[in-house]
Motif scaffolding. Sequence first.
Motif, PDB file in Angstrom:
ATOM      1  N   PRO A 164      19.365  14.656  -5.041  1.00 27.54           N
ATOM      2  CA  PRO A 164      20.709  14.166  -5.331  1.00 27.54           C
ATOM      3  C   PRO A 164      21.674  14.298  -4.158  1.00 27.54           C
ATOM      4  CG  PRO A 164      19.897  15.503  -7.153  1.00 27.54           C
ATOM      5  CD  PRO A 164      18.918  15.664  -6.024  1.00 27.54           C
ATOM      6  N   ASN A 165      21.399  15.218  -3.217  1.00 30.93           N
ATOM      7  CA  ASN A 165      22.300  15.453  -2.099  1.00 30.93           C
ATOM      8  C   ASN A 165      21.822  14.818  -0.798  1.00 30.93           C
ATOM      9  OD1 ASN A 165      24.095  17.046  -3.669  1.00 30.93           O
ATOM     10  ND2 ASN A 165      22.654  18.752  -3.509  1.00 30.93           N
ATOM     11  N   SER A 166      20.857  13.920  -0.876  1.00 29.10           N
ATOM     12  CA  SER A 166      20.352  13.220   0.311  1.00 29.10           C
ATOM     13  C   SER A 166      20.420  11.721   0.092  1.00 29.10           C
ATOM     14  CB  SER A 166      18.908  13.640   0.620  1.00 29.10           C
ATOM     15  OG  SER A 166      18.841  14.998   0.976  1.00 29.10           O
ATOM     16  N   SER A 167      20.238  10.970   1.152  1.00 34.22           N
ATOM     17  CA  SER A 167      20.247   9.510   1.042  1.00 34.22           C
ATOM     18  C   SER A 167      19.176   9.069   0.048  1.00 34.22           C
ATOM     19  CB  SER A 167      19.975   8.867   2.405  1.00 34.22           C
ATOM     20  OG  SER A 167      20.979   9.224   3.336  1.00 34.22           O
ATOM     21  N   PRO A 168      19.486   8.152  -0.842  1.00 32.43           N
ATOM     22  CA  PRO A 168      18.517   7.756  -1.878  1.00 32.43           C
ATOM     23  C   PRO A 168      17.413   6.860  -1.346  1.00 32.43           C
ATOM     24  CG  PRO A 168      20.508   6.425  -2.050  1.00 32.43           C
ATOM     25  CD  PRO A 168      20.778   7.470  -0.991  1.00 32.43           C
ATOM     26  N   TYR A 169      16.273   6.928  -2.015  1.00 34.17           N
ATOM     27  CA  TYR A 169      15.151   6.013  -1.810  1.00 34.17           C
ATOM     28  C   TYR A 169      14.644   5.985  -0.364  1.00 34.17           C
ATOM     29  CZ  TYR A 169      16.967   4.515  -6.315  1.00 34.17           C
ATOM     30  OH  TYR A 169      17.433   4.490  -7.615  1.00 34.17           O
ATOM     31  N   GLN A 170      14.585   7.144   0.273  1.00 33.70           N
ATOM     32  CA  GLN A 170      13.964   7.219   1.594  1.00 33.70           C
ATOM     33  C   GLN A 170      12.472   6.965   1.413  1.00 33.70           C
ATOM     34  OE1 GLN A 170      15.192  10.689   3.883  1.00 33.70           O
ATOM     35  NE2 GLN A 170      16.936  10.954   2.518  1.00 33.70           N
ATOM     36  N   LYS A 171      11.960   5.953   2.079  1.00 33.66           N
ATOM     37  CA  LYS A 171      10.617   5.474   1.793  1.00 33.66           C
ATOM     38  C   LYS A 171       9.582   6.069   2.737  1.00 33.66           C
ATOM     39  CE  LYS A 171       7.969   1.332   0.636  1.00 33.66           C
ATOM     40  NZ  LYS A 171       7.973  -0.149   0.544  1.00 33.66           N
ATOM     41  N   LEU A 172       8.497   6.565   2.160  1.00 32.55           N
ATOM     42  CA  LEU A 172       7.350   7.075   2.899  1.00 32.55           C
ATOM     43  C   LEU A 172       6.233   6.041   2.825  1.00 32.55           C
ATOM     44  CD1 LEU A 172       6.156   9.697   4.298  1.00 32.55           C
ATOM     45  CD2 LEU A 172       5.205  10.237   2.049  1.00 32.55           C
ATOM     46  N   GLU A 173       5.698   5.632   3.982  1.00 32.02           N
ATOM     47  CA  GLU A 173       4.613   4.659   4.038  1.00 32.02           C
ATOM     48  C   GLU A 173       3.514   5.194   4.941  1.00 32.02           C
ATOM     49  OE1 GLU A 173       6.222   0.283   3.786  1.00 32.02           O
ATOM     50  OE2 GLU A 173       7.454   1.367   5.228  1.00 32.02           O
ATOM     51  N   LEU A 174       2.331   5.431   4.368  1.00 28.37           N
ATOM     52  CA  LEU A 174       1.217   6.020   5.106  1.00 28.37           C
ATOM     53  C   LEU A 174      -0.048   5.204   4.889  1.00 28.37           C
ATOM     54  CD1 LEU A 174       1.747   9.754   4.023  1.00 28.37           C
ATOM     55  CD2 LEU A 174       2.552   8.703   6.151  1.00 28.37           C
ATOM     56  N   LYS A 175      -0.902   5.210   5.898  1.00 32.22           N
ATOM     57  CA  LYS A 175      -2.221   4.601   5.781  1.00 32.22           C
ATOM     58  C   LYS A 175      -3.284   5.635   6.113  1.00 32.22           C
ATOM     59  CE  LYS A 175      -0.862  -0.179   6.746  1.00 32.22           C
ATOM     60  NZ  LYS A 175      -1.104  -1.376   7.610  1.00 32.22           N
ATOM     61  N   SER A 176      -4.436   5.514   5.477  1.00 31.79           N
ATOM     62  CA  SER A 176      -5.529   6.450   5.707  1.00 31.79           C
ATOM     63  C   SER A 176      -6.098   6.266   7.112  1.00 31.79           C
ATOM     64  CB  SER A 176      -6.624   6.221   4.666  1.00 31.79           C
ATOM     65  OG  SER A 176      -7.740   7.042   4.920  1.00 31.79           O
ATOM     66  N   ASN A 177      -6.313   7.380   7.805  1.00 37.18           N
ATOM     67  CA  ASN A 177      -6.962   7.324   9.111  1.00 37.18           C
ATOM     68  C   ASN A 177      -8.459   7.142   8.939  1.00 37.18           C
ATOM     69  OD1 ASN A 177      -4.593   7.772  10.633  1.00 37.18           O
ATOM     70  ND2 ASN A 177      -4.742   9.975  10.300  1.00 37.18           N
ATOM     71  N   GLU A 178      -9.100   6.545   9.922  1.00 31.25           N
ATOM     72  CA  GLU A 178     -10.555   6.422   9.896  1.00 31.25           C
ATOM     73  C   GLU A 178     -11.166   7.814   9.988  1.00 31.25           C
ATOM     74  OE1 GLU A 178     -12.408   3.808   9.443  1.00 31.25           O
ATOM     75  OE2 GLU A 178     -10.705   2.439   9.269  1.00 31.25           O
ATOM     76  N   GLY A 179     -12.149   8.077   9.144  1.00 32.70           N
ATOM     77  CA  GLY A 179     -12.798   9.383   9.168  1.00 32.70           C
ATOM     78  C   GLY A 179     -11.838  10.460   8.715  1.00 32.70           C
ATOM     79  N   ARG A 180     -12.032  11.669   9.191  1.00 31.68           N
ATOM     80  CA  ARG A 180     -11.180  12.784   8.816  1.00 31.68           C
ATOM     81  C   ARG A 180     -10.751  13.571  10.057  1.00 31.68           C
ATOM     82  NH1 ARG A 180     -14.867  13.133   4.330  1.00 31.68           N
ATOM     83  NH2 ARG A 180     -13.806  12.581   2.398  1.00 31.68           N
ATOM     84  N   SER A 181     -10.505  12.878  11.141  1.00 29.77           N
ATOM     85  CA  SER A 181     -10.056  13.567  12.349  1.00 29.77           C
ATOM     86  C   SER A 181      -8.677  14.149  12.109  1.00 29.77           C
ATOM     87  CB  SER A 181     -10.000  12.587  13.524  1.00 29.77           C
ATOM     88  OG  SER A 181      -9.158  11.507  13.223  1.00 29.77           O
ATOM     89  N   GLY A 182      -8.456  15.350  12.571  1.00 30.59           N
ATOM     90  CA  GLY A 182      -7.203  16.034  12.336  1.00 30.59           C
ATOM     91  C   GLY A 182      -6.128  15.594  13.303  1.00 30.59           C
ATOM     92  N   PHE A 183      -4.974  16.261  13.219  1.00 27.22           N
ATOM     93  CA  PHE A 183      -3.900  16.000  14.154  1.00 27.22           C
ATOM     94  C   PHE A 183      -3.306  17.324  14.561  1.00 27.22           C
ATOM     95  CE2 PHE A 183      -2.519  15.239   9.784  1.00 27.22           C
ATOM     96  CZ  PHE A 183      -1.515  16.165   9.646  1.00 27.22           C
ATOM     97  N   SER A 184      -2.268  17.301  15.362  1.00 34.00           N
ATOM     98  CA  SER A 184      -1.796  18.524  16.019  1.00 34.00           C
ATOM     99  C   SER A 184      -1.461  19.648  15.052  1.00 34.00           C
ATOM    100  CB  SER A 184      -0.562  18.216  16.867  1.00 34.00           C
ATOM    101  OG  SER A 184       0.488  17.702  16.067  1.00 34.00           O
ATOM    102  N   SER A 185      -0.867  19.314  13.900  1.00 34.05           N
ATOM    103  CA  SER A 185      -0.438  20.374  13.008  1.00 34.05           C
ATOM    104  C   SER A 185      -1.585  21.038  12.267  1.00 34.05           C
ATOM    105  CB  SER A 185       0.567  19.830  11.989  1.00 34.05           C
ATOM    106  OG  SER A 185      -0.016  18.832  11.209  1.00 34.05           O
TER     107      SER A 185
END
Length: 215
Positions: free
Chosen positions: A188-209
């Motif tokens: 309620p205290n943030s901008s409404p409807y901030q949209k998250l859009e993600l696609k699956s990476n090939e395989g299961r290779s990780g990332f920095s985090s």
Amino acid sequence: MPVRVAESSAPSPSPGQEGSPDHALLPTCTLLSVGQTFAGTQNVSCSQKEEAWKVNVRVHGFDPDHGYLCGIMEALNVPYAETPVVTFWEGEIIDGKNFTFYTGKWAATPEDDVRHWAKFPSFAPLMNKVEADGGKSLDLSRYPYIFMRWKEQYFVNVSVDCGLTIAGFYYVCFSCIDGSINGFYYDPNSSPYQKLELKSNEGRSGFSSSSYQLQ
């Protein structure tokens, strides 16, 4: 993990599931599993596309029998942040048994729930039953989409004074057809409807985090 803004003033088993432990609560979906990674963006402003942050997500835990999953989210180009911002999140899978479409917490009303779920085209065929009972009477075992809520629990690598907030949560729709993820952030205290859009990476290779230690 939207930018922090000033404060404003402002489950029962589904019929036919009792005594049927082998009943599938979720569709069989190989694109959602432990180790799977996703990449995309989150628009922190519904009006300015250039404010989109690059986002990576990795699934660390997945327990469909209990409607649970968890993982980490990494935002790469956060303004004024010297490093990618990583958060740990936990998810509720909407299956009609463990969790319904009605949130019942995090300041979300049933009206908020329906309004956000209705932004997903795949939700339209479910609308009437959800408005009736939160979706408890739905059999989603053959539905090609999985609906979830993701709640960020804590910052992994920055302090709570980093200028971001994780007070809200995401309404999420996962496609078992292509592994894509769409979501809308609610706070309620943030901008409404901030949209998250993600696609699956090939395989299961990780990332920095993926190298961060979760507590």
